[in-house]
Design an enzyme around this catalytic site. Sequence first.
Site, PDB file in Angstrom:
ATOM      1  CG  HIS A  20      -1.939  -1.013   1.326  1.00  0.00           C
ATOM      2  ND1 HIS A  20      -2.119  -1.795   2.443  1.00  0.00           N
ATOM      3  CD2 HIS A  20      -2.884  -1.415   0.442  1.00  0.00           C
ATOM      4  CE1 HIS A  20      -3.134  -2.632   2.239  1.00  0.00           C
ATOM      5  NE2 HIS A  20      -3.605  -2.431   1.033  1.00  0.00           N
ATOM      6  CE  LYS A  44     -14.129  -6.365   3.382  1.00  0.00           C
ATOM      7  NZ  LYS A  44     -13.419  -5.417   2.528  1.00  0.00           N
ATOM      8  NE  ARG A  93      -2.879  -6.840  -4.685  1.00  0.00           N
ATOM      9  CZ  ARG A  93      -3.616  -7.109  -3.631  1.00  0.00           C
ATOM     10  NH1 ARG A  93      -3.048  -7.561  -2.540  1.00  0.00           N
ATOM     11  NH2 ARG A  93      -4.917  -6.933  -3.656  1.00  0.00           N
ATOM     12  CB  SER A 131      -4.509  -6.800   4.073  1.00  0.00           C
ATOM     13  OG  SER A 131      -4.109  -5.496   3.741  1.00  0.00           O
TER      14      SER A 131
HETATM   15  P1  ADP Z   1      -9.886  -3.383  -0.599  1.00  0.00           P
HETATM   16  O1  ADP Z   1     -10.523  -4.217   0.472  1.00  0.00           O
HETATM   17  O2  ADP Z   1     -10.699  -2.192  -0.989  1.00  0.00           O
HETATM   18  O3  ADP Z   1      -9.357  -4.150  -1.794  1.00  0.00           O
HETATM   19  P2  ADP Z   1      -7.170  -3.196   0.365  1.00  0.00           P
HETATM   20  O4  ADP Z   1      -6.773  -2.516   1.628  1.00  0.00           O
HETATM   21  O5  ADP Z   1      -7.002  -4.675   0.308  1.00  0.00           O
HETATM   22  O6  ADP Z   1      -8.642  -2.723   0.122  1.00  0.00           O
HETATM   23  O7  ADP Z   1      -6.364  -2.573  -0.865  1.00  0.00           O
HETATM   24  C1  ADP Z   1      -6.425  -1.214  -1.198  1.00  0.00           C
HETATM   25  C2  ADP Z   1      -5.739  -0.982  -2.548  1.00  0.00           C
HETATM   26  O8  ADP Z   1      -4.365  -1.315  -2.459  1.00  0.00           O
HETATM   27  C3  ADP Z   1      -6.286  -1.847  -3.681  1.00  0.00           C
HETATM   28  O9  ADP Z   1      -6.251  -1.086  -4.874  1.00  0.00           O
HETATM   29  C4  ADP Z   1      -5.312  -2.977  -3.761  1.00  0.00           C
HETATM   30  O10 ADP Z   1      -5.275  -3.554  -5.064  1.00  0.00           O
HETATM   31  C5  ADP Z   1      -4.035  -2.241  -3.460  1.00  0.00           C
HETATM   32  N1  ADP Z   1      -2.998  -3.133  -2.943  1.00  0.00           N
HETATM   33  C6  ADP Z   1      -3.095  -4.017  -1.934  1.00  0.00           C
HETATM   34  N2  ADP Z   1      -1.923  -4.659  -1.727  1.00  0.00           N
HETATM   35  C7  ADP Z   1      -1.051  -4.164  -2.638  1.00  0.00           C
HETATM   36  C8  ADP Z   1       0.323  -4.426  -2.965  1.00  0.00           C
HETATM   37  N3  ADP Z   1       1.028  -5.347  -2.321  1.00  0.00           N
HETATM   38  N4  ADP Z   1       0.900  -3.713  -3.959  1.00  0.00           N
HETATM   39  C9  ADP Z   1       0.171  -2.796  -4.628  1.00  0.00           C
HETATM   40  N5  ADP Z   1      -1.128  -2.493  -4.399  1.00  0.00           N
HETATM   41  C10 ADP Z   1      -1.731  -3.178  -3.417  1.00  0.00           C
END
Ligand code: ADP
Length: 163
Positions: A20, A44, A93, A131
């Site tokens: 992130h 959630k 990703r 995550s």
């Molecule tokens: P959501 O539940 O809305 O998908 P996340 O917190 O999982 O929220 O992810 C938020 C954003 O960050 C999304 O666009 C996701 O694709 C991106 N993201 C998550 N992990 C990574 C990573 N390792 N590298 C790049 N982008 C990521």
Amino acid sequence: MTTPRIALFPGSFDPVTRGHVEIVERGIQLFDKIIVALGENSAKKYMFSLEERRRMLELSFAGEERIEVAVYNTLTVDFARTQGARFLLRGLRDGRDLAYERPIAIVNKYLNEEIETVYLVAESSYSDISSTLVREVIKYGRDPEGLLPDAALEVVRQKFQDS
Ligand code: ADP
């Protein structure tokens, strides 16, 4: 004066990962300001409480003047509008992310055609971190050092120090 280019980076950040952070660090080169928007969905189940997730984000971006953290529980495009954000920033990703993101971007465009979704392709060594993966590591009692920003790690350690 031109209108500042503000982007919203929405997500659940349960917890925030180095992946992130990397997207935000690259995004801030494109925008004047990024609002990291922590979505709270009461339906959630999260591993970390809203306060813990917010704290981890604030610590991760402390001292970064053009990066803010905010919490919202409305439609993402509606929150973006209240913040004056014309862009939604997301990370891609892999193909699965694209399949998940495409319909969301189309519906968001339908809901507010003035808001543009911008994707950055995750390309670093952090691109495989999710995550979900971090939660698995924690669930089985391991320290997720290296997967999260160091500042956020402290929140995890404090929460699980007695378990
Ligand atoms: P959501 O539940 O809305 O998908 P996340 O917190 O999982 O929220 O992810 C938020 C954003 O960050 C999304 O666009 C996701 O694709 C991106 N993201 C998550 N992990 C990574 C990573 N390792 N590298 C790049 N982008 C990521």
